[in-house]
Design a protein around this motif. Sequence first.
Motif, PDB file in Angstrom:
ATOM      1  N   ARG A  78      10.157   8.721 -14.952  1.00  0.00           N
ATOM      2  CA  ARG A  78      10.103   9.387 -13.648  1.00  0.00           C
ATOM      3  C   ARG A  78      10.728   8.503 -12.567  1.00  0.00           C
ATOM      4  NH1 ARG A  78       4.725   9.563 -13.069  1.00  0.00           N
ATOM      5  NH2 ARG A  78       4.594  11.272 -14.565  1.00  0.00           N
ATOM      6  N   GLU A  79      10.402   7.213 -12.619  1.00  0.00           N
ATOM      7  CA  GLU A  79      10.935   6.284 -11.618  1.00  0.00           C
ATOM      8  C   GLU A  79      12.451   6.187 -11.692  1.00  0.00           C
ATOM      9  OE1 GLU A  79      10.655   1.543 -10.461  1.00  0.00           O
ATOM     10  OE2 GLU A  79       9.102   2.458 -11.681  1.00  0.00           O
ATOM     11  N   LEU A  95       3.462   0.650   8.167  1.00  0.00           N
ATOM     12  CA  LEU A  95       4.727   0.091   7.702  1.00  0.00           C
ATOM     13  C   LEU A  95       5.893   0.657   8.502  1.00  0.00           C
ATOM     14  CD1 LEU A  95       4.368   0.199   3.793  1.00  0.00           C
ATOM     15  CD2 LEU A  95       3.911  -1.719   5.346  1.00  0.00           C
ATOM     16  N   THR A  96       6.888  -0.180   8.737  1.00  0.00           N
ATOM     17  CA  THR A  96       8.102   0.293   9.392  1.00  0.00           C
ATOM     18  C   THR A  96       8.841   1.264   8.481  1.00  0.00           C
ATOM     19  OG1 THR A  96       9.460  -1.479   8.456  1.00  0.00           O
ATOM     20  CG2 THR A  96       8.355  -1.923  10.580  1.00  0.00           C
ATOM     21  N   ALA A  97       9.815   1.946   9.044  1.00  0.00           N
ATOM     22  CA  ALA A  97      10.638   2.855   8.245  1.00  0.00           C
ATOM     23  C   ALA A  97      11.266   2.107   7.073  1.00  0.00           C
ATOM     24  CB  ALA A  97      11.727   3.479   9.124  1.00  0.00           C
ATOM     25  N   LEU A  98      11.746   0.889   7.329  1.00  0.00           N
ATOM     26  CA  LEU A  98      12.382   0.092   6.278  1.00  0.00           C
ATOM     27  C   LEU A  98      11.411  -0.187   5.143  1.00  0.00           C
ATOM     28  CD1 LEU A  98      14.952  -1.537   5.444  1.00  0.00           C
ATOM     29  CD2 LEU A  98      13.824  -3.525   6.476  1.00  0.00           C
ATOM     30  N   ASP A  99      10.209  -0.618   5.475  1.00  0.00           N
ATOM     31  CA  ASP A  99       9.255  -0.977   4.432  1.00  0.00           C
ATOM     32  C   ASP A  99       8.671   0.251   3.743  1.00  0.00           C
ATOM     33  OD1 ASP A  99       9.524  -3.762   4.542  1.00  0.00           O
ATOM     34  OD2 ASP A  99       8.205  -3.893   6.278  1.00  0.00           O
ATOM     35  N   ASN A 100       8.563   1.367   4.468  1.00  0.00           N
ATOM     36  CA  ASN A 100       8.158   2.609   3.808  1.00  0.00           C
ATOM     37  C   ASN A 100       9.165   3.003   2.737  1.00  0.00           C
ATOM     38  OD1 ASN A 100       5.725   4.385   4.528  1.00  0.00           O
ATOM     39  ND2 ASN A 100       6.318   3.614   6.540  1.00  0.00           N
ATOM     40  N   VAL A 101      10.443   2.886   3.053  1.00  0.00           N
ATOM     41  CA  VAL A 101      11.474   3.228   2.070  1.00  0.00           C
ATOM     42  C   VAL A 101      11.453   2.243   0.910  1.00  0.00           C
ATOM     43  CG1 VAL A 101      13.956   3.467   1.692  1.00  0.00           C
ATOM     44  CG2 VAL A 101      12.917   4.365   3.779  1.00  0.00           C
ATOM     45  N   ALA A 102      11.240   0.976   1.205  1.00  0.00           N
ATOM     46  CA  ALA A 102      11.224  -0.052   0.159  1.00  0.00           C
ATOM     47  C   ALA A 102      10.101   0.169  -0.846  1.00  0.00           C
ATOM     48  CB  ALA A 102      11.109  -1.438   0.784  1.00  0.00           C
ATOM     49  N   THR A 103       9.020   0.870  -0.436  1.00  0.00           N
ATOM     50  CA  THR A 103       7.939   1.134  -1.388  1.00  0.00           C
ATOM     51  C   THR A 103       8.409   2.015  -2.543  1.00  0.00           C
ATOM     52  OG1 THR A 103       7.119   3.089  -0.185  1.00  0.00           O
ATOM     53  CG2 THR A 103       6.169   0.938   0.402  1.00  0.00           C
ATOM     54  N   GLY A 104       9.501   2.726  -2.343  1.00  0.00           N
ATOM     55  CA  GLY A 104      10.051   3.534  -3.429  1.00  0.00           C
ATOM     56  C   GLY A 104      10.568   2.699  -4.586  1.00  0.00           C
ATOM     57  N   LEU A 105      10.698   1.393  -4.375  1.00  0.00           N
ATOM     58  CA  LEU A 105      11.172   0.477  -5.421  1.00  0.00           C
ATOM     59  C   LEU A 105      10.106  -0.534  -5.822  1.00  0.00           C
ATOM     60  CD1 LEU A 105      14.692  -0.267  -3.882  1.00  0.00           C
ATOM     61  CD2 LEU A 105      14.229   1.153  -5.889  1.00  0.00           C
ATOM     62  N   LEU A 106       8.872  -0.246  -5.447  1.00  0.00           N
ATOM     63  CA  LEU A 106       7.804  -1.230  -5.615  1.00  0.00           C
ATOM     64  C   LEU A 106       7.603  -1.641  -7.071  1.00  0.00           C
ATOM     65  CD1 LEU A 106       5.854  -2.733  -3.761  1.00  0.00           C
ATOM     66  CD2 LEU A 106       4.170  -0.930  -4.188  1.00  0.00           C
ATOM     67  N   SER A 108       9.942  -1.444  -9.462  1.00  0.00           N
ATOM     68  CA  SER A 108      11.251  -1.566 -10.110  1.00  0.00           C
ATOM     69  C   SER A 108      11.509  -2.953 -10.682  1.00  0.00           C
ATOM     70  CB  SER A 108      12.353  -1.226  -9.104  1.00  0.00           C
ATOM     71  OG  SER A 108      12.406  -2.206  -8.072  1.00  0.00           O
ATOM     72  N   GLY A 109      10.684  -3.939 -10.305  1.00  0.00           N
ATOM     73  CA  GLY A 109      10.899  -5.306 -10.761  1.00  0.00           C
ATOM     74  C   GLY A 109      11.850  -6.094  -9.877  1.00  0.00           C
ATOM     75  N   ARG A 110      12.373  -5.466  -8.822  1.00  0.00           N
ATOM     76  CA  ARG A 110      13.292  -6.161  -7.918  1.00  0.00           C
ATOM     77  C   ARG A 110      12.529  -7.047  -6.944  1.00  0.00           C
ATOM     78  NH1 ARG A 110      15.763  -0.922  -8.273  1.00  0.00           N
ATOM     79  NH2 ARG A 110      17.950  -1.014  -8.905  1.00  0.00           N
ATOM     80  N   ARG A 111      13.197  -8.094  -6.468  1.00  0.00           N
ATOM     81  CA  ARG A 111      12.602  -8.965  -5.460  1.00  0.00           C
ATOM     82  C   ARG A 111      12.461  -8.206  -4.142  1.00  0.00           C
ATOM     83  NH1 ARG A 111      16.551 -14.011  -5.404  1.00  0.00           N
ATOM     84  NH2 ARG A 111      17.982 -12.232  -5.193  1.00  0.00           N
ATOM     85  N   ARG A 112      11.533  -8.659  -3.302  1.00  0.00           N
ATOM     86  CA  ARG A 112      11.272  -7.989  -2.032  1.00  0.00           C
ATOM     87  C   ARG A 112      12.534  -7.916  -1.176  1.00  0.00           C
ATOM     88  NH1 ARG A 112       9.392  -9.328   3.263  1.00  0.00           N
ATOM     89  NH2 ARG A 112       8.115  -7.634   4.149  1.00  0.00           N
ATOM     90  N   SER A 113      13.291  -8.985  -1.131  1.00  0.00           N
ATOM     91  CA  SER A 113      14.505  -8.996  -0.317  1.00  0.00           C
ATOM     92  C   SER A 113      15.518  -7.965  -0.821  1.00  0.00           C
ATOM     93  CB  SER A 113      15.144 -10.383  -0.309  1.00  0.00           C
ATOM     94  OG  SER A 113      15.471 -10.794  -1.631  1.00  0.00           O
TER      95      SER A 113
END
Length: 233
Positions: A78-79, A95-106, A108-113
Amino acid sequence: MIAVDGIAKTYQGHVRALDGVSLSVSEGEFTAVVGPSGSGKSTMLNMLGTLDRPDEGKVRIRGLDVDKLDDRALSALREQWIGFVFQSFHLSPRLTALDNVATGLLYSGRRRSDRRGLAAEALDRVGLADRKSHLPHELSGGQRQRVAIARAVVGRPPLLLADEPTGNLDSASGEGVVELLHDLNAAGTAVVVITHDPDLADRLPRQVRMRDGRIVADSAATSETAVEGGVGV
């Protein structure tokens, strides 16, 4: 890309939400699933998105039988393949708009940056590059829905499922969201919009109409019949 074959779903109280439904969505297709309340539209989205399992029938993604996957494998699939947009934006108020969007990759195994970098790109895609640091209450309804769409597509899934994406918006904001969905589709994303609005459905290339848990009309099938019958294109 995704297909359901003879699916049925009955909820508590013997409510037959879906009754032997078959539907396939191809890569890059833009489809509206339309019908009145209680017609089975949202249940259909849950099946297409593998958020729920049918009591009968099969769901396949890229030919893979979803029924054979455990919950962990299903979540991973699904992811990778599916993005979701709902009528309520489901944004975290702190959360800011940026961090709300970043939660979509929470997950994924990617680094926060890296997640935040991809989130910035997704916000740019939906026209909100200048709203990255805004909190949800500082955004209009249309802008909040764009943030929700950016979160859904930040991982660039090939399929986007949108359940009443303009339902909580005024007409101008709703029109902007519909244009954005068209743009995403033009860039190659398959989009399925669940709606009770026949005017919105009529503007999309394919309309699947539901009533009482069944598909009662599909413009794709009608077009194929017309072509086979020689009724021009």
